[in-house]
Motif scaffolding. Structure first.
Motif, mmCIF file in Angstrom:
data_model
loop_
_atom_site.group_PDB
_atom_site.id
_atom_site.type_symbol
_atom_site.label_atom_id
_atom_site.label_comp_id
_atom_site.label_asym_id
_atom_site.label_seq_id
_atom_site.Cartn_x
_atom_site.Cartn_y
_atom_site.Cartn_z
ATOM 1 N N GLU A 158 0.826 -1.280 0.051
ATOM 2 C CA GLU A 158 0.054 -0.068 -0.133
ATOM 3 C C GLU A 158 0.884 1.259 0.027
ATOM 4 O OE1 GLU A 158 -2.890 0.290 3.149
ATOM 5 O OE2 GLU A 158 -3.338 -1.855 2.843
ATOM 6 N N ARG A 159 0.329 2.253 -0.709
ATOM 7 C CA ARG A 159 1.032 3.727 -0.510
ATOM 8 C C ARG A 159 0.528 4.166 0.936
ATOM 9 N NH1 ARG A 159 5.180 4.503 -3.636
ATOM 10 N NH2 ARG A 159 4.954 3.593 -5.836
ATOM 11 N N ILE A 160 1.650 4.791 1.586
ATOM 12 C CA ILE A 160 1.319 5.317 2.927
ATOM 13 C C ILE A 160 2.213 6.548 3.047
ATOM 14 C CG2 ILE A 160 1.768 4.997 5.475
ATOM 15 C CD1 ILE A 160 0.348 2.707 4.639
ATOM 16 N N ALA A 161 1.471 7.864 3.383
ATOM 17 C CA ALA A 161 2.088 8.720 3.437
ATOM 18 C C ALA A 161 2.691 9.453 4.759
ATOM 19 C CB ALA A 161 1.068 10.006 3.049
ATOM 20 N N SER A 162 3.635 9.992 4.933
ATOM 21 C CA SER A 162 3.861 10.648 6.106
ATOM 22 C C SER A 162 3.459 12.004 6.456
ATOM 23 C CB SER A 162 5.604 10.590 6.616
ATOM 24 O OG SER A 162 6.025 9.147 6.296
ATOM 25 N N ALA A 163 3.323 12.570 7.859
ATOM 26 C CA ALA A 163 2.839 13.984 7.844
ATOM 27 C C ALA A 163 3.849 14.924 7.206
ATOM 28 C CB ALA A 163 2.634 14.101 9.062
ATOM 29 N N ASP A 164 5.241 14.652 7.404
ATOM 30 C CA ASP A 164 6.026 15.349 6.887
ATOM 31 C C ASP A 164 6.531 14.947 5.544
ATOM 32 O OD1 ASP A 164 6.054 17.077 8.984
ATOM 33 O OD2 ASP A 164 7.806 16.148 10.078
ATOM 34 N N THR A 165 7.156 16.164 4.921
ATOM 35 C CA THR A 165 7.789 15.824 3.616
ATOM 36 C C THR A 165 9.132 16.330 3.512
ATOM 37 O OG1 THR A 165 6.746 17.587 2.683
ATOM 38 C CG2 THR A 165 5.747 15.638 2.266
ATOM 39 N N PHE A 166 9.975 15.875 2.380
ATOM 40 C CA PHE A 166 11.470 16.557 2.106
ATOM 41 C C PHE A 166 11.313 16.988 0.835
ATOM 42 C CE2 PHE A 166 12.357 12.211 1.652
ATOM 43 C CZ PHE A 166 12.930 12.198 0.551
ATOM 44 N N GLU A 167 11.811 18.036 0.457
ATOM 45 C CA GLU A 167 12.001 18.407 -0.911
ATOM 46 C C GLU A 167 13.185 17.845 -1.865
ATOM 47 O OE1 GLU A 167 12.645 22.862 -0.883
ATOM 48 O OE2 GLU A 167 10.709 23.276 -0.796
ATOM 49 N N ASP A 168 12.722 17.426 -2.944
ATOM 50 C CA ASP A 168 13.620 16.779 -3.968
ATOM 51 C C ASP A 168 13.878 17.870 -4.918
ATOM 52 O OD1 ASP A 168 14.998 14.954 -5.474
ATOM 53 O OD2 ASP A 168 13.010 14.043 -6.178
ATOM 54 N N VAL A 169 14.934 18.217 -5.231
ATOM 55 C CA VAL A 169 15.464 19.218 -5.990
ATOM 56 C C VAL A 169 16.229 18.634 -7.258
ATOM 57 C CG1 VAL A 169 17.020 21.328 -6.143
ATOM 58 C CG2 VAL A 169 15.692 20.998 -4.108
ATOM 59 N N SER A 170 15.799 19.221 -8.347
ATOM 60 C CA SER A 170 16.680 18.723 -9.680
ATOM 61 C C SER A 170 17.966 19.556 -9.793
ATOM 62 C CB SER A 170 15.790 19.034 -10.682
ATOM 63 O OG SER A 170 16.370 18.531 -11.919
ATOM 64 N N PRO A 171 18.828 18.986 -10.094
ATOM 65 C CA PRO A 171 20.319 19.504 -10.242
ATOM 66 C C PRO A 171 20.458 19.919 -11.468
ATOM 67 C CG PRO A 171 20.606 16.904 -10.387
ATOM 68 C CD PRO A 171 19.191 17.304 -9.947
ATOM 69 N N LEU A 172 19.465 19.850 -12.590
ATOM 70 C CA LEU A 172 19.506 20.329 -13.922
ATOM 71 C C LEU A 172 19.197 21.845 -13.792
ATOM 72 C CD1 LEU A 172 17.847 17.772 -16.089
ATOM 73 C CD2 LEU A 172 20.211 17.863 -15.516
ATOM 74 N N ASP A 173 18.595 22.234 -13.033
ATOM 75 C CA ASP A 173 18.093 23.678 -12.853
ATOM 76 C C ASP A 173 17.622 24.269 -11.253
ATOM 77 O OD1 ASP A 173 15.628 22.545 -12.335
ATOM 78 O OD2 ASP A 173 14.580 22.798 -14.347
ATOM 79 N N GLY A 174 17.781 23.405 -10.493
ATOM 80 C CA GLY A 174 17.582 23.705 -9.019
ATOM 81 C C GLY A 174 16.138 23.862 -8.848
ATOM 82 N N THR A 175 15.157 23.311 -9.614
ATOM 83 C CA THR A 175 13.989 23.312 -9.077
ATOM 84 C C THR A 175 13.536 22.387 -8.250
ATOM 85 O OG1 THR A 175 13.083 22.337 -11.200
ATOM 86 C CG2 THR A 175 13.079 24.675 -11.193
ATOM 87 N N VAL A 176 12.370 22.636 -7.491
ATOM 88 C CA VAL A 176 11.744 21.615 -6.537
ATOM 89 C C VAL A 176 10.890 20.632 -7.497
ATOM 90 C CG1 VAL A 176 10.633 20.778 -4.599
ATOM 91 C CG2 VAL A 176 11.866 22.818 -4.509
ATOM 92 N N GLY A 232 20.204 27.727 -13.303
ATOM 93 C CA GLY A 232 20.007 27.497 -11.937
ATOM 94 C C GLY A 232 20.657 26.172 -11.318
ATOM 95 N N GLY A 233 21.322 25.329 -12.215
ATOM 96 C CA GLY A 233 21.935 24.055 -11.867
ATOM 97 C C GLY A 233 23.059 23.971 -11.062
ATOM 98 N N PHE A 234 23.720 23.034 -10.924
ATOM 99 C CA PHE A 234 24.806 22.879 -9.995
ATOM 100 C C PHE A 234 26.072 22.425 -10.812
ATOM 101 C CE2 PHE A 234 21.059 21.627 -7.152
ATOM 102 C CZ PHE A 234 20.724 22.740 -7.062
ATOM 103 N N TYR A 235 26.499 22.869 -11.999
ATOM 104 C CA TYR A 235 27.813 22.340 -12.548
ATOM 105 C C TYR A 235 28.953 22.837 -12.216
ATOM 106 C CZ TYR A 235 23.738 21.661 -15.956
ATOM 107 O OH TYR A 235 22.532 21.059 -16.370
ATOM 108 N N TYR A 236 29.983 21.787 -12.330
ATOM 109 C CA TYR A 236 31.430 22.082 -11.855
ATOM 110 C C TYR A 236 32.299 21.804 -12.953
ATOM 111 C CZ TYR A 236 34.665 22.947 -8.297
ATOM 112 O OH TYR A 236 35.918 23.616 -7.482
ATOM 113 N N ARG A 237 33.173 22.725 -13.242
ATOM 114 C CA ARG A 237 34.316 22.412 -14.357
ATOM 115 C C ARG A 237 35.001 21.111 -14.094
ATOM 116 N NH1 ARG A 237 33.868 26.526 -17.592
ATOM 117 N NH2 ARG A 237 33.059 28.562 -16.799
#
Ligand code: NAD
Length: 489
Positions: free
Chosen positions: A20-38, A367-372
């Motif tokens: 079953e799918r079960i939710a928690s009361a709290d969440t955490f943000e998942d951010v894409s490293p391509l552009d820094g968006t949640v 907005g991403g996280f690129y390193y040379r």
């Protein structure tokens, strides 16, 4: 919202517990490293969710362990079919989530995910040890299911690394609770959907999402867990090892590395340069990467100039663009960590001969996280940059004179995950490969991996070996039954 659309694919961000799918009361943000968006708010599990998932896995274990090898293989092959049918979805979501190249996910990583499941379903059938005699008694060896298996994995190849353990654990007849990495948690959820649709019974595979200290820690310390399989960093392994030891739970640790690329005077220089440039793959976020380039005197200058010319051509950009070689680092925190290593190396006197910092223009534009791609020269054996794992696109270049010196430098590390040797001499290849301390040695090649081969680290790179029969030796209780030499009623 418990279901989000990422790269056009619907992903459930809740846990998967007891079917079953079960939710928690709290969440955490998942951010894409391509552009820094949640891209998702993911359920943030803790002890309660872990207890529920382990209880579901304990309840499902007896029936799953009793299924025949053929029944289990049939379900697991259907899971592999389901993965193959969704390779594009999995590749798109993983790229958005951890920033690795879409072309690698499409053509290499996700097909291997399916193979991780298929291979171990089949390999189980081949497990056999010949019976042997002790003073007329017959010894008979079997691999019995061990119980609930905790699988904790990192973000650099999340689904590939998880299924490499999920495959043998489920094939062995164990049930699984997986804790995906918080920086790339989404494909584990898609895998749960696929496994469910393929007919894997409820409770046999469970996912608890969350942070390492909140969800991972209670999972690996749980007294009903019979195996702990961890892939990640050395410091985390120490905490997990302490927790598992309290329950005498066997652990398998696949940890970090600081692997050498040993290039000898007699090497094919084109090949050596190709192999060196390959170490920037996945922006250096590869445990096996040969990040210490050790090059013999006679070809050092030639190697240096050809390597730098090639490395300067490496293209960096959006990982969804098939023509790009290098994507971003996984997160802002990880970029800062990599940059910290680079800044301290510079302060320590190391010379930057390529790159040396974040790709500011690209980061400002996306907005991403690129390193040379970055290369250091003039580094000594005691410096942090030559000793500690950076896990970014940062290589060091050092010279050596004799074969003995080269081997000594290759072994001058507390790690021992892999080593790559480039030489034109077979005798030298045999000599040197036998002297370097590493779980895997590649000679004139890199990253050739077979699922039936043993894989693991020496030194602080890990505990144990996985792959082929070695996986089942870990996930199973290996049993010897001794039959007395008497007739039966
Ligand atoms: P990490 O050790 O920080 O985290 C790995 C996983 O452990 C994550 O899921 C995290 O949530 C969890 N975790 C963190 N603290 C925990 C705790 N106290 N108890 C239980 N779980 C906890 O590693 P990372 O930064 O995610 O990954 C990078 C590391 O992984 C590098 O060192 C790399 O070399 C290594 N790695 C090794 C292999 C291999 O096969 N040898 C493969 C890939 C990555």
């Amino acid at each position: 919202m418990s279901i989000v659309t990422v790269a056009g694919v619907e992903v459930d961000t809740r846990h998967w517990i007891g079917g079953e799918r079960i939710a928690s009361a709290d969440t955490f943000e998942d951010v894409s490293p391509l552009d820094g968006t949640v891209i998702a708010d993911v359920s943030r599990g803790g002890r309660a969710e872990v207890d529920a998932a382990v209880a579901a896995a304990v309840a499902a274990f007896p029936a799953w362990a009793r299924t025949s090898v053929d029944e289990r293989a049939a379900v697991l092959h259907r899971v592999a079919d389901g993965i193959e049918a969704r390779i594009e979805d999995l590749a798109q979501v993983e790229t958005r989530d951890n920033g690795s190249l879409l072309r690698s996910h499409r053509r290499g990583v996700m097909p291997r995910v399916a193979m991780n499941i298929r291979f171990f379903a089949d390999h189980l059938r081949t497990l056999a040890h010949p019976d042997f005699d002790t003073r007329g008694h017959r010894n008979h060896v079997t691999w019995d299911p061990a119980g609930v298996t905790a699988i904790v994995t990192p973000w650099n190849a999340p689904l590939m690394l998880a299924t490499w353990r999920i495959g043998p654990a489920l094939a062995a007849g164990n049930t699984v609770v997986a804790k995906p990495p918080e920086w790339a948690p989404l494909t584990a959820s898609l895998f749960a959907d696929i496994a469910h649709e393929a007919g894997l019974p409820a409770g046999v595979f469970n996912v608890v999402q969350g942070l390492g200290v909140e969800a991972g820690a209670p999972l690996v310390a749980h007294p009903d867990v019979r195996r702990v399989c961890f892939t990640g960093s050395v410091p985390t392994s120490v905490r997990i090892g302490e927790a598992a030891a309290r329950n005498t739970t066997p652990v398998s640790f696949e940890l970090g590395g600081k692997s050498p690329l040993l290039v000898f005077d007699d090497a094919d220089l084109d090949l050596a340069v190709d192999l060196a440039v390959e170490q920037f793959d996945n922006s250096g976020q590869v445990c096996l990467a040969a990040v210490r380039m050790l090059v013999q005197d006679g070809i050092y200058d030639e190697f240096r100039s050809r390597f730098l010319a090639r490395a300067a051509e490496v293209t960096q950009g959006d990982s969804r663009d098939e023509s790009v070689d290098l994507g971003p680092l996984v997160s802002r925190a990880h970029l800062d960590r990599v940059d910290g290593f680079v800044k301290r190396a510079v302060a320590d006197g190391a010379q930057v001969i390529l790159g040396g910092g974040p790709n500011d223009e690209l980061n400002a534009a996306t907005g991403g996280f690129y390193y040379r791609p970055t290369v250091f020269e003039g580094v000594g054996p005691e410096q942090e940059i030559t000793c500690q794992e950076v896990f970014g696109p940062v290589l060091t270049l050092q010279r050596f004179s004799t074969e003995d010196d080269g081997v000594a430098m290759a072994n001058d590390t507390e790690y021992g995950l892999a080593a790559t040797i480039v030489t034109g001499s077979q005798e030298r290849a045999e000599r040197v490969s036998s002297r370097v301390r590493a779980g895997t040695v590649w000679v004139n090649c890199f990253f050739v991996r077979d699922l039936s081969a043993p894989f693991g680290g020496s030194g602080r790179s890990g505990i144990g070996r996985e792959g082929g029969t070695w996986s089942f030796d870990f996930y199973c209780d290996v049993k010897n039954t001794v039959f007395a030499p008497r007739g039966w009623n």
